[in-house]
Design a protein around this motif. Structure first.
Motif, PDB file in Angstrom:
ATOM      1  N   SER B 101       0.834  -1.204   0.000  1.00 52.86           N
ATOM      2  CA  SER B 101       0.000   0.000   0.000  1.00 52.86           C
ATOM      3  C   SER B 101       0.865   1.249   0.000  1.00 52.86           C
ATOM      4  O   SER B 101       0.545   2.232  -0.666  1.00 52.86           O
ATOM      5  N   GLY B 102       1.955   1.188   0.769  1.00 56.66           N
ATOM      6  CA  GLY B 102       2.832   2.354   0.828  1.00 56.66           C
ATOM      7  C   GLY B 102       3.399   2.686  -0.536  1.00 56.66           C
ATOM      8  O   GLY B 102       3.449   3.858  -0.942  1.00 56.66           O
ATOM      9  N   VAL B 103       3.821   1.644  -1.256  1.00 62.64           N
ATOM     10  CA  VAL B 103       4.376   1.877  -2.589  1.00 62.64           C
ATOM     11  C   VAL B 103       3.311   2.478  -3.509  1.00 62.64           C
ATOM     12  O   VAL B 103       3.555   3.468  -4.216  1.00 62.64           O
ATOM     13  N   ILE B 104       2.117   1.903  -3.455  1.00 61.54           N
ATOM     14  CA  ILE B 104       1.041   2.425  -4.307  1.00 61.54           C
ATOM     15  C   ILE B 104       0.743   3.877  -3.943  1.00 61.54           C
ATOM     16  O   ILE B 104       0.585   4.735  -4.808  1.00 61.54           O
ATOM     17  N   TYR B 105       0.713   4.123  -2.648  1.00 61.58           N
ATOM     18  CA  TYR B 105       0.418   5.475  -2.175  1.00 61.58           C
ATOM     19  C   TYR B 105       1.451   6.475  -2.693  1.00 61.58           C
ATOM     20  O   TYR B 105       1.106   7.510  -3.261  1.00 61.58           O
ATOM     21  N   ASN B 106       2.722   6.114  -2.530  1.00 57.73           N
ATOM     22  CA  ASN B 106       3.773   7.032  -2.969  1.00 57.73           C
ATOM     23  C   ASN B 106       3.764   7.202  -4.481  1.00 57.73           C
ATOM     24  O   ASN B 106       4.022   8.291  -4.993  1.00 57.73           O
ATOM     25  N   LEU B 107       3.461   6.102  -5.163  1.00 63.63           N
ATOM     26  CA  LEU B 107       3.414   6.153  -6.618  1.00 63.63           C
ATOM     27  C   LEU B 107       2.332   7.119  -7.078  1.00 63.63           C
ATOM     28  O   LEU B 107       2.559   7.999  -7.916  1.00 63.63           O
ATOM     29  N   LEU B 108       1.154   6.973  -6.493  1.00 62.67           N
ATOM     30  CA  LEU B 108       0.052   7.836  -6.889  1.00 62.67           C
ATOM     31  C   LEU B 108       0.347   9.291  -6.543  1.00 62.67           C
ATOM     32  O   LEU B 108       0.020  10.199  -7.302  1.00 62.67           O
ATOM     33  N   HIS B 109       0.982   9.485  -5.403  1.00 58.57           N
ATOM     34  CA  HIS B 109       1.301  10.867  -5.039  1.00 58.57           C
ATOM     35  C   HIS B 109       2.381  11.442  -5.935  1.00 58.57           C
ATOM     36  O   HIS B 109       2.374  12.639  -6.214  1.00 58.57           O
ATOM     37  N   ALA B 110       3.296  10.566  -6.372  1.00 60.36           N
ATOM     38  CA  ALA B 110       4.304  11.035  -7.309  1.00 60.36           C
ATOM     39  C   ALA B 110       3.655  11.445  -8.628  1.00 60.36           C
ATOM     40  O   ALA B 110       4.137  12.319  -9.331  1.00 60.36           O
ATOM     41  N   LEU B 111       2.533  10.817  -8.946  1.00 57.45           N
ATOM     42  CA  LEU B 111       1.805  11.165 -10.166  1.00 57.45           C
ATOM     43  C   LEU B 111       0.808  12.290  -9.907  1.00 57.45           C
ATOM     44  O   LEU B 111      -0.074  12.544 -10.719  1.00 57.45           O
ATOM     45  N   HIS B 112       0.920  12.899  -8.741  1.00 59.50           N
ATOM     46  CA  HIS B 112       0.027  13.991  -8.360  1.00 59.50           C
ATOM     47  C   HIS B 112      -1.423  13.560  -8.315  1.00 59.50           C
ATOM     48  O   HIS B 112      -2.329  14.253  -8.744  1.00 59.50           O
ATOM     49  N   LEU B 113      -1.623  12.334  -7.820  1.00 60.49           N
ATOM     50  CA  LEU B 113      -2.981  11.882  -7.570  1.00 60.49           C
ATOM     51  C   LEU B 113      -3.133  11.761  -6.053  1.00 60.49           C
ATOM     52  O   LEU B 113      -2.733  10.758  -5.473  1.00 60.49           O
ATOM     53  N   PRO B 114      -3.612  12.786  -5.407  1.00 59.65           N
ATOM     54  CA  PRO B 114      -3.643  12.755  -3.938  1.00 59.65           C
ATOM     55  C   PRO B 114      -4.758  11.859  -3.405  1.00 59.65           C
ATOM     56  O   PRO B 114      -5.817  12.322  -2.994  1.00 59.65           O
ATOM     57  N   VAL B 115      -4.507  10.572  -3.430  1.00 57.44           N
ATOM     58  CA  VAL B 115      -5.505   9.618  -2.960  1.00 57.44           C
ATOM     59  C   VAL B 115      -5.313   9.398  -1.465  1.00 57.44           C
ATOM     60  O   VAL B 115      -4.189   9.296  -0.991  1.00 57.44           O
ATOM     61  N   ASP B 116      -6.397   9.333  -0.766  1.00 61.56           N
ATOM     62  CA  ASP B 116      -6.340   9.070   0.662  1.00 61.56           C
ATOM     63  C   ASP B 116      -5.835   7.650   0.888  1.00 61.56           C
ATOM     64  O   ASP B 116      -6.241   6.718   0.195  1.00 61.56           O
ATOM     65  N   ILE B 117      -4.953   7.515   1.875  1.00 59.28           N
ATOM     66  CA  ILE B 117      -4.384   6.187   2.136  1.00 59.28           C
ATOM     67  C   ILE B 117      -5.478   5.186   2.506  1.00 59.28           C
ATOM     68  O   ILE B 117      -5.404   4.004   2.213  1.00 59.28           O
ATOM     69  N   ARG B 118      -6.557   5.695   3.107  1.00 61.27           N
ATOM     70  CA  ARG B 118      -7.642   4.790   3.494  1.00 61.27           C
ATOM     71  C   ARG B 118      -8.273   4.144   2.264  1.00 61.27           C
ATOM     72  O   ARG B 118      -8.552   2.940   2.250  1.00 61.27           O
ATOM     73  N   ASN B 119      -8.457   4.932   1.223  1.00 58.51           N
ATOM     74  CA  ASN B 119      -9.082   4.357   0.040  1.00 58.51           C
ATOM     75  C   ASN B 119      -8.187   3.340  -0.632  1.00 58.51           C
ATOM     76  O   ASN B 119      -8.659   2.355  -1.186  1.00 58.51           O
ATOM     77  N   ILE B 120      -6.880   3.590  -0.573  1.00 56.13           N
ATOM     78  CA  ILE B 120      -5.967   2.589  -1.119  1.00 56.13           C
ATOM     79  C   ILE B 120      -6.109   1.297  -0.342  1.00 56.13           C
ATOM     80  O   ILE B 120      -6.209   0.211  -0.906  1.00 56.13           O
ATOM     81  N   CYS B 121      -6.153   1.434   0.973  1.00 58.29           N
ATOM     82  CA  CYS B 121      -6.270   0.238   1.801  1.00 58.29           C
ATOM     83  C   CYS B 121      -7.586  -0.480   1.541  1.00 58.29           C
ATOM     84  O   CYS B 121      -7.639  -1.710   1.460  1.00 58.29           O
ATOM     85  N   VAL B 122      -8.647   0.285   1.409  1.00 53.59           N
ATOM     86  CA  VAL B 122      -9.960  -0.334   1.210  1.00 53.59           C
ATOM     87  C   VAL B 122      -9.995  -1.078  -0.116  1.00 53.59           C
ATOM     88  O   VAL B 122     -10.509  -2.190  -0.220  1.00 53.59           O
ATOM     89  N   LEU B 123      -9.417  -0.475  -1.131  1.00 53.93           N
ATOM     90  CA  LEU B 123      -9.563  -1.047  -2.471  1.00 53.93           C
ATOM     91  C   LEU B 123      -8.419  -1.957  -2.887  1.00 53.93           C
ATOM     92  O   LEU B 123      -8.398  -2.462  -4.000  1.00 53.93           O
TER      93      LEU B 123
END
Lengths: 445, 832, 128
Positions: B101-123
């Motif tokens: 999840s951390g990798v996905i989170y950082n990846l999305l943020h690097a792409l300027h997609l500010p996704v909430d970590i909770r939604n990453i975890c949920v999905l």
């Protein structure tokens, strides 16, 4: 906070050229039974007012001024000189008085041989009163006064001024229960006893009681006459067996030996203690940090050397201010997780008043530890402070790496890697040769 | 050659191949879509919320990881868990899930997609389920062909047995682990088939990922060596096996040791047991001894060497060499094992060794493990509930594997046997059974469809002579696996038309398209397979039609069943409950969050909350308060302490609470609305666990009245005095007024006069002047949620006068105390 | 577990019981004659790794196994490299051509290199 606030108040009052001595406020409510003449207590009350206390008088049955409003006490101290009062205004009950103590209001209570609501209150403080109508009697020393008016010599106590003359006492004694918060101030003379009449006819009771091994018998020097009680919140209460102890009459009455009685001095000392003027200590602040550092870390690592410092002040009634205090020599620090893992003396630092410091090694055990200082001595304010600090194991990069014992392994791993590169080079070189032999090699790889 | 239905003549092989692969891609895409979509019931019906218990910890850990980075996470010491022991989180978890999840989170943020970590975890779980479908497709493809692969992918995509642990919000290790499991197995099969070190390495890397992600990695650790061993015993040693296994073992074992929680265990204990780590530890007990892994490795080396030697010498000499070598190796090995065991380096014969096969062991001796509902044996209906008709196809698929019996089929057979056994033992292991059921069922069903979609009709008698060449035509499993992509000459327009419209139809369409394309593949396969004539086969269209319709019907029911089970049974977050009113409208019961947020907002930040361990992670996650115990059950004594506090009378429990700095006690009570998962129903486990540590103080029989578990008038005195009972029913009777109060979970009428509490409740000694008298007699609970599911009590501070709280309470209620007499201090001379 | 086995690998040429000495010498001759040079190169590398592994194992048993992770990674690198190289040998051996239809010798070497690099990555990560 309360201390700070009151210190500020006392400072302001000082600025107004009025002496205020208490560390917890100067407003006093006096519940005075109508049967008692205020003039007869002028020395005691006058002395308080002279000190700067703001006395408000009220009859026990009057509802106003209220002791407390909206759950907040209106006064810092309450004196109940209502030894014989049976019925009070609704806001004075044993429960409400205990409630006052929990709000840091101090109580000075006078009892009498009669059964009153205050008798049942005393029970809650682990004081055991004799049956109703049994005042303290003593036939020694021989004196013109009746047997229930007794000169009592004052024993040594940090609360009292040393060498106070014996005091006149008349009233009810009490046995002390096993509460650790009781502070005996005045003990009964050893030849005194509680009996239900003033003449010698009680001697039969004494005999029968002594046959039973003293059970149920209020006699001797182990029973108390004036006893203090300090709650866990450091509010104080004093139960005096008789209200006459504070009267002008007893203060002026000469002792059988012809000396002046110590009542006035005694009353002032008792009031000073119960109003938190004397023997009042507090922990200003505590600090903890690693050796050679100054700031407190968020968490300690196992086996760290920890320095713990506590700053303690005592209230000085002369200047009405808190002064650093280095007089405690038997304080201890505990490093506790469920059980104390470290228990170590916390001595005062010489040269730095009020500072107590100790250095110790954190145990080789991780967990949430508490730094606990608990100091409880009779008469003094209780000092208690806990600080919670987590102690964590070593970080993964804090372990020693690259040990000398392991060099064959390092050599082995490195040689294998080097071997792999050499082998790859040779292999590829061989491949090139093979390519030449086989006309067209397959260089797709 | 006769055909059952006309085939178009004018299609080039290239078109057929391309169309087939395009259809496959579309089908896979739709399967992924269906897999994700069906897992979103939880989000649609409720909200985007983390489910259950363990996921709350994972979520909390992930937040730490995302906010502080990996190194801080690795060193994370959580002082709020297991108060006051604390928990070294970094070294006691499988970090794979959080790292993902951390990798996905950082990846999305690097792409300027500010996704909430909770939604990453949920999905995360739905996302990985799509990958699982793909991995299963690849795996099954190796086993049979693409059509079976697509079927398997469709099955695993929506089968409830897997959905149960991977709905949106079920953020647990299993969410990614099943994908890793299937992909590792795929790589292993691939490596074995090709003899490729490359796939062996990939298998090892994914094995490493799996080790980092789930305690169930031991399943792989034991499956692969077992497979290798069985192949060896079957006389199927080959250099390919050597290459695949050696590569996997050498890299995989070293890699698995990198995970701090696993550490040196792969080489130290033969059972490969993580003593009391996650409570999945009991799983380790059930799986094979680790010795096979190393043993097989050594054995392989020896066999390989023997083969090498054999190739250079004559057989007689080889035998001589072999005998002397075996003897010397045997002697050396024996001494080596004796020496190692003596020095305590390896511990092969511990007590648990014997418990591996005795599945009742944990239940008998470790009540903590037995108390977890996931560890109960599986009930028979749940096999059907979780797998539906696949459970019937499963044996057929295994039989099919026996018919082909290549190396990979041996693997599936072993997997099927092991997983069936363990799934029967423990509910949670159903999860490992599900993939193999899907694979085997897909093989079976695909064989069926192959047979009945095959347009060829059997030869008539005169053509019979040549048919001896082909043995098992009907299934044609063996040959079709490799031959599938080879061009098939013809394809019916009819089939194509049938495929085209149904393909984009959601869940249903997926499956049908899967079936359809598998049918198409089957056409190719069977045609290539039997260019020669066969004797057995199906005549006419009617038979085909009947069977195919039946099959499609089965698949339809499967889809309906899966959808129904998913939406009704597996999508509840269990943090939020739903009840349906008689008129069908849904009513949301949100007591848990209500209570946790109350804690969060109304209590001091360092206020320690005591509850039964089920709720530890939730309290930490939602209320952000220190807890005494949580769902990570590594310290039996600490849990038993809580059990003891709960099952003791107040005056015994109070010192325990004070010693642990407990400020609040939280109990779950379902008696009002009939929530059966409440603490009183778990109470006996608390008693048992406490009894395990303090057999003198807590005895289970005391909580029964003549063998009955009662909470009403006939409850045993010990039961009525226990803190749990008092906290559950405190003031419960007040709700019912004059009526007899009724506990709806246990169906018993509780006494009209409820229990009283002295040591818990509102801080009652405080000064109150609201009325004329200080009215502090009502020792209220601190908080009770709307439906009374969560009740929170405050632990009172010591009395300021140092009295016992019971006495203090009696005093503040205005009760007269008995007069006491002074204690005699002269007892010694009494006889005088 | 590879300990006894690796020891055995090096033992036949040196310490041999008399009755099997003939067989061993035949083995040796056959090996020298039939094995291509490239395989001999691999065998030389294998011998080196075995030597290194045995040394480490002996050191571990006789002196100390502390730090254990260093031993594991050092010894593991020997074992890993050994089996990878042995795999390479099996794959490029012309006699095994039929078994490895999908793996050309070039592909085998690439696989070998990839596996080794992954292995050494883990080894050095675990070493300290």
């Amino acid at each position: 906070m309360r201390f700070l606030g009151s210190a500020l108040v006392s400072f302001l009052v000082l600025a107004g050229k009025v002496l205020t001595k208490s560390s917890s406020g100067d407003s006093v409510l006096v519940l005075l039974d109508p049967s008692l003449s205020r003039a007869n207590y002028s020395i005691f009350f006058g002395g308080l007012e002279q000190q700067g206390y703001d006395l408000t008088f009220r009859a026990p049955k009057h509802a106003s001024p209220a002791i407390a409003e909206y759950g907040v006490p209106n006064y810092s101290h309450v004196i109940l000189f209502t030894p014989d009062t049976k019925s009070y205004a609704p806001d004075v009950t044993p429960q409400s008085l205990v409630g006052l103590l929990s709000e840091n209001t101090n109580l000075l209570i006078a009892l009498s041989p009669r059964q009153t609501p205050l008798t049942s209150l005393a029970t809650e403080f682990s004081l055991i009163l004799p049956p109703p109508g049994t005042p303290l009697l003593s036939h020694h020393p021989k004196r013109p006064e009746p047997a229930n008016v007794i000169p009592v010599s004052v024993s040594e106590s940090p609360i009292l001024t040393p060498d106070t003359n014996p005091v006149w006492f008349s009233g009810v004694p009490h046995a002390l229960g096993n509460s650790p918060y009781l502070v005996p101030i005045l003990r009964a003379p050893s030849e005194s006893f509680a009996a239900d009449s003033t003449d010698d006819s009680g001697s039969g009771t004494i005999l029968s009681a002594s046959d039973k091994g003293g059970e149920g018998f209020w006699a001797g020097s182990h029973i108390g006459l004036v006893t203090g009680f300090q709650t866990t919140k450091n509010s104080r209460a004093v139960f005096a067996g008789g209200v006459e102890l504070f009267s002008d009459e007893y203060a002026k009455k000469a002792l059988p030996s012809g000396q002046r009685s110590g009542n006035a001095q005694f009353a002032r000392d008792v009031a000073a203690w119960v109003f938190q003027e004397t023997l009042t200590l507090r922990i200003d602040r505590t600090e903890h940090h690693r050796v050679n550092e100054t700031a407190a870390p968020e968490m300690y690592t196992i086996n760290d050397q920890i320095v713990y410092t506590a700053y303690i002040s005592a209230y000085d009634r002369k200047t009405s201010s808190w002064k650093p205090y280095s007089g405690i020599t038997d304080m201890q620090l505990e490093f506790t997780m469920l059980d104390p893992h470290v228990r170590i003396a916390l001595p005062p630092v010489s040269g730095e008043p009020g500072k107590y410091e100790v250095q110790f090694r954190a145990p080789d055990r991780h967990g949430v530890f508490k730094l606990v200082v608990g100091w409880r001595r009779k008469g003094y304010s209780f000092l208690h402070t806990t600080t919670t600090v987590p102690v964590v194991p070593l970080r993964h990069d804090q372990y020693p790496r690259f040990l000398s014992a392991a060099w064959p392994y390092y050599a082995g791993a490195i040689s294998t890697s080097v071997g792999f590169f050499l082998f790859s080079a040779l292999w590829l070189a061989g491949d090139v040769k093979g390519e030449k032999k086989n006309l067209k090699g397959v260089k797709s790889e | 050659m006769p055909t059952a239905y006309p085939l178009p003549k004018d299609l080039s092989p290239a078109i057929v191949t391309n169309t087939a692969s395009l259809l496959r891609i579309i089908a896979l895409g739709l399967i992924s879509g269906a897999a994700i979509a069906s897992r979103l019931f939880a989000v649609v019906n409720f909200e985007s919320i983390i489910h259950e218990f363990d996921p709350w910890f994972n979520y909390r850990a992930t937040r730490v990881l995302a906010s502080k980075g990996f190194y801080e996470f690795w060193n994370w010491f959580d002082p709020t868990a297991w108060y006051p022991l604390g928990r070294v989180v970094g070294g006691t978890i499988y970090p794979g899930l959080m790292a993902t999840s951390g990798v996905i989170y950082n990846l999305l943020h690097a792409l300027h997609l500010p996704v909430d970590i909770r939604n990453i975890c949920v999905l995360l779980a739905p996302g990985f389920s799509a990958l699982t479908a793909w991995a299963t497709y690849m795996f099954t493809k190796e086993l049979k062909d693409e059509s079976a692969g697509l079927l398997a992918a469709a099955f695993i995509g929506i089968v409830p047995g897997y959905i149960s642990r991977s709905v949106a919000g079920s953020y647990d290790n299993e969410a990614i682990a099943i994908f890793l499991l299937m992909f590792t197995f795929f790589c292993w099969i691939k490596a074995l088939k090709q003899g490729s070190a490359f796939f062996g390495t990939i298998a090892a890397v994914f094995y490493f990922y799996m080790v980092a992600a789930w305690g169930g990695y031991v399943f792989i650790t034991n499956m692969i060596p077992l497979h290798a061993l069985v192949l060896l015993l079957m006389g199927r040693f080959s250099s390919r096996l050597y290459v695949a296994y050696s590569t996997w073992y050498a890299i995989g074992t070293l890699a698995s040791m990198q995970v701090p929680f696993v550490g040196f265990q792969p080489v130290r204990t033969s059972e490969h047991m993580a003593a009391l780590g996650e409570h999945s530890s009991s799983m380790y007990q059930l799986i094979f001894i680790h010795l096979t892994l190393t043993g097989v490795f050594g054995l392989l080396q020896i066999v390989a060497f023997a083969q090498l030697v054999r190739s250079h010498v004559s057989s007689k000499q080889f035998q001589e060499l072999l005998v002397s070598a075996v003897i010397s190796a045997g002697v050396m090995g024996f001494f080596a094992i004796v020496a190692l065991t003596y020095k305590g380096w390896i511990a092969p014969w511990t007590g648990r060794f014997y418990s591996l096969w005795d599945t009742g062991y944990a239940k008998k001796y470790i009540p903590i493990i037995a108390s977890v509902s996931e560890h109960q044996p599986t009930a028979w209906p749940s096999f059907f509930m979780d797998l539906h008709f696949l459970i019937f196809l499963f044996p057929a698929g295994v039989v099919m594997c026996f018919r082909a019996l290549r190396d990979e089929h041996v693997f599936v057979i072993i997997y099927a046997v092991m997983a069936s056994y363990f799934a029967g033992v423990m509910v949670r292991l159903m999860l490992t059974l599900t993939p193999v059921v899907c694979v085997a069922s897909a093989v079976a069903m695909s064989s069926l469809l192959d047979t009945y979609l095959d347009p060829k009709e059997p030869d008539t008698d005169e053509q019979k002579g040549r048919s001896a060449l082909v043995g098992t035509t009907s299934a044609s499993i063996g040959t079709s696996a490799t031959a599938a992509p080879v061009a098939a000459p013809k394809k019916t327009k009819k089939t194509k038309e049938k495929e085209a419209p149904v393909a984009p139809g959601g869940v249903l369409g997926d499956l049908v398209s899967g079936v359809a394309s598998s049918a198409a593949a089957a056409v190719q396969a069977s045609e290539t397979a039997s260019t020669s004539k066969s004797t057995k086969g199906i005549f006419g269209l009617d038979t085909r039609f009947a069977v195919i319709m039946n099959t499609i019907g089965l698949l339809l029911f499967f889809v309906l069943h899966c959808t129904w089970v998913t939406s009704s049974a597996y999508s509840s977050p269990s943090v939020v409950l739903a009840s349906t009113s008689p008129d069908g409208s849904q009513h949301i019961i949100d007591d848990f969050r209500e209570a946790y947020y109350w804690l969060r907002q109304n209590t001091a930040e360092d206020a320690v909350v005591m509850s039964w361990w089920d709720y530890g992670y939730q309290i930490a996650g939602m209320a952000d308060r220190p807890t005494l115990v949580d769902n990570n059950t590594w310290n039996n004594t600490h849990i038993a302490t809580v059990g003891k506090a709960m099952s003791s009378p107040e005056e015994v429990a109070y010192p325990i609470l004070r010693k642990h700095d407990v400020s609040y006690v939280l109990v779950i009570f379902g008696g009002l609305i009939g929530y059966s998962g409440d603490d009183l129903n778990k109470f006996l486990w608390m008693v048992r666990i406490a009894q395990g540590v303090w057999p003198d103080e807590i005895q289970e029989p005391n909580y029964f009245n003549k063998g009955e578990y009662r909470v009403d008038d006939r409850a045993s005195p010990t039961m009525r005095e226990s803190l749990m009972y008092k906290m559950s029913y405190y003031r419960f009777a007040d709700l019912f007024g004059a009526q007899q109060p009724m506990d709806r979970v246990r169906g018993q009428q509780v006494p009209a006069k409820g229990p009283t509490l002295d040591y818990l409740g509102e801080h009652s000694v405080g000064f109150r002047c609201r009325g004329n008298v200080s009215n502090s007699s009502s020792a209220d609970e601190a908080f009770t949620s709307e439906n009374w599911i969560v009740r929170i009590y405050e632990v009172k501070k010591d009395d300021i006068l140092g009295r016992d709280l019971k006495i203090a309470n009696a005093f503040s209620e205005g009760k007269k105390r008995k007069r006491s007499k002074p204690v005699s201090r002269r007892k010694a001379i009494r006889g005088w | 577990m590879a300990g006894p086995k690796t020891a055995k690998l090096s033992s036949p040429p040196t310490t041999t019981p008399p009755e099997t000495s003939v067989a061993v010498s035949m083995l040796w001759e056959s090996y020298m004659q039939q094995t291509p040079n490239r395989l001999k190169l691999i065998d030389a590398f294998l011998a080196f790794i075995v030597l290194s592994g045995v040394t480490q194992f002996v050191y571990c048993v006789l002196v100390t196994n502390f730090p254990f992770n260093a031993f594991l990674s050092g010894f593991g690198s020997s074992i890993g490299q050994f089996v990878l190289t042995a795999s390479l040998r099996a794959q490029v051996n012309p006699q095994n051509r039929s078994e490895f239809k999908d793996v050309s010798p070039e592909r085998a070497f690439a696989d070998f290199a990839l596996g080794s690099i992954v292995l050494h990555f883990f080894v050095f990560n675990f070493l300290g």
